[in-house]
Design an enzyme around this catalytic site. Sequence first.
Site, PDB file in Angstrom:
ATOM      1  CD  GLU A  94     107.817  30.232  46.497  1.00  0.00           C
ATOM      2  OE1 GLU A  94     107.277  31.406  47.180  1.00  0.00           O
ATOM      3  OE2 GLU A  94     106.398  30.054  46.269  1.00  0.00           O
ATOM      4  N   GLY A 118     105.208  37.955  42.540  1.00  0.00           N
ATOM      5  CA  GLY A 118     104.169  38.501  41.491  1.00  0.00           C
ATOM      6  C   GLY A 118     103.677  39.989  42.382  1.00  0.00           C
ATOM      7  CB  ILE A 131     100.181  33.724  39.240  1.00  0.00           C
ATOM      8  CG1 ILE A 131      99.345  33.386  39.029  1.00  0.00           C
ATOM      9  CG2 ILE A 131     101.344  33.418  37.970  1.00  0.00           C
ATOM     10  CD1 ILE A 131      98.242  34.604  38.617  1.00  0.00           C
ATOM     11  CG  ASP A 138     105.525  34.730  40.765  1.00  0.00           C
ATOM     12  OD1 ASP A 138     104.917  35.549  41.495  1.00  0.00           O
ATOM     13  OD2 ASP A 138     107.329  34.782  40.624  1.00  0.00           O
ATOM     14  NE  ARG A 179     101.191  31.383  48.944  1.00  0.00           N
ATOM     15  CZ  ARG A 179     101.110  32.790  48.226  1.00  0.00           C
ATOM     16  NH1 ARG A 179     100.737  32.937  46.717  1.00  0.00           N
ATOM     17  NH2 ARG A 179     100.655  33.939  49.284  1.00  0.00           N
ATOM     18  CB  ILE A 222      94.844  37.567  41.089  1.00  0.00           C
ATOM     19  CG1 ILE A 222      94.876  38.178  42.181  1.00  0.00           C
ATOM     20  CG2 ILE A 222      95.844  37.126  39.995  1.00  0.00           C
ATOM     21  CD1 ILE A 222      95.701  37.307  43.085  1.00  0.00           C
ATOM     22  CG  HIS A 224     106.482  34.643  46.059  1.00  0.00           C
ATOM     23  ND1 HIS A 224     106.140  33.227  46.686  1.00  0.00           N
ATOM     24  CD2 HIS A 224     105.311  35.319  45.184  1.00  0.00           C
ATOM     25  CE1 HIS A 224     104.724  33.574  47.094  1.00  0.00           C
ATOM     26  NE2 HIS A 224     103.822  34.578  46.649  1.00  0.00           N
TER      27      HIS A 224
END
Lengths: 327, 396
Positions: free
Chosen positions: B341, B362, B310, B336, B312, B230, B360
């Site tokens: 969450e 992504g 992006i 994100d 955790r 990523i 979240h």
Amino acid sequence: MEGQELPYVLVDCIGGKHGVYEDHVEFLEKHFRLITMKEYLENKKFLSEKIRAVYMWYHKPVINKELLQSLPNLKIVASSGVGIDHLDLNLLSSYGVKLSNTPFVVSTDSADLGVALMLASSRRLVEGHQMAVSPDTEYFPADWLGAELSGATLGIVGMGTIGYKVAERAKAFEMKILYHNRNQRNKEEESAVGAIYCKKIDDLLHQSDFVLLSVNLTPQTHKLIGKRELELMKPTATLINISRGLVVDQDALVEALQNKVIKAAALDVTYPEPLPRDHPLLKLKNVIITPHIGSATKKTRRLMMENMVESIQAGLTGLPIPNEVSL
Amino acid sequence: MFRSKAFSLLKPIPWVPGQPNLAYTFIHPATASHGHRCHRRSVDYRQRYRTCSGSAGGRIISAPQTKVMAEEELPGVLILDIGGTHGVLEDLAALLKKHFRLITMKEFLENKKEMSTKIQSVFVFECRPTIDQELLESLPNLKVIGNSGVGVDHLDLKMISNFGVKVTNTPHAVADPTADIGVALMLASARRLVEGCQIAVSPDTKYFAVDWLGVEVTRATLGIIGMGSIGYKVAQRARAFDMRILYHNRNRRRKEEEEAVGARYCEKMADLLQQSDFVMVVVNLTPETRKLIGKKELGLMKPTATLINISRGAVIDQDALVEALQNKVIRAAAVDVTYPEPLPRDHPLLKLNNIIITPHIGTATVQAMRMMAEEAIANILAVLNGQPIPSEVFPK
């Protein structure tokens, strides 16, 4: 240069929401004697002969016949930004006054914003943020989805400096790129970004998942995108406008968005700016609007100011003017 | 950190009577991203296509020439639910049903005796169902936990391994959309996009102030912490914006990889933090990366810098982040992911105006959801059929 007076340059005002930036003043005052509109109006008789340039920052001060008539020694108007649709070019020309803008310095910021809007729209970023912070949110639903850029088709209408930079950026997201322009770019330029020319705008509109407008506003591009063009677009397509509000027929756009003729729009520009507070565009869920911030970064605005200083200096000394706009 | 084995194309295997669907082929991202016009969405798992050998584009379509198996003979896969707020999306359930007999938690709990032996796999979607000791004890024929998504920090790998159960994830499907969200957040934060939208539509707005400014992205310095798949895709995108790219990683990448994106290695994370205008965190969550970015790290960043997360939520010391944003130790943040969450509704992060938070998302795209399911299906089938497993995750 001892003993020589600095040239007198008219500005609207300094500071506040519309004025010349306070942190630009030091640099400006190294080169010019700045005269605000207020000072000018209070001492017209003396100052009107002295003023040889206008530093037009975000469309102010307004240049009209009255002003041009009362400034007999005016040589040049330096306008901030690249757009010149707010100026009466014939009027300036008739008074023998030259004009400059700031075309290149705005291009990367504008291209960045175009891509920012495309990403924000496709991934529903603004909605997502609202959900993340809303007092009513208890959980994040699993079926809340956006769309990817990768593999999607971007159609760029207007492949000038800004349009080309958008293409350069979009290529990195593995987008397929089409473009429509008055003139086709050369082969090397096209292959560098993998862009395919669409001589007819209709072809671009039919095939694109994202249509990005980066033309300047002229009589030819006024309402370039109207009801017909919107209907040619895919119902899953998004319109992105970083040109001028008037390039799009706004009423037709409202209708198209309401009836899901297209999926969404993301606009940095509208007509007027701001829109009236009861305008239907403000109520639609599938629209993002930003307040004309295409070039709104510290660095770029500073570079704009420096470019304008250069143009004014050249205009006053009879040298070739950088970024001159031919009238 | 977890080791995951990545296999390239699985060879098609002829159908063997008594076995369910076989021959799962999958496009390896290395093929897809080296300029082959190989579309990420070209994998097709429908049974009627023939196997074809890899063309120049590297596209291979799976071919099991199987009879349609009766549903009961298909391997049982446990899921939380279909549809609803946390269940597997209906479209994805349809994909799964082509290969598996889906058993929801409700069905399982209502008929444990019969169902427990049928379940050979659990498909974990958005971290559900929770895999605990009790569940593992009640599934004697469980072979594999097929996770949708790449992060496995919600799974107790050691415990699962002790039951002889394998764990797989979906690293390939998540990379592009997650990299896109990283760049989207960076751009949105730099240009104050969310704030701008609020001004554009606010009933109180009478004019647009000309001194309302953001910061540049083009030619700015991006520091990527975690240069895995990523992180590398983020670098590829950032390069198109002419950004100067620094990166910090456990291991240095090969020279060709660095040169391809113009990235400079920072052995010390502090060097990256001090020089970057944008710091993007793209690591996985492990005991080593928990609170990787804390008060000290935030203090090393430029006061004009933006932090993007992006990874955790737990990779960042959230309390330290609140303080840093409140005191303008850094300019802004865009995340994100948070911990938990969603955040509690009275959390200070929700009140700050120099942070963008997305829920979240992504991999929250139609395409990514489908690809993750397909990747998970391939992994599960590989385990059940004793074939090489594309993306197995091991405990440390």
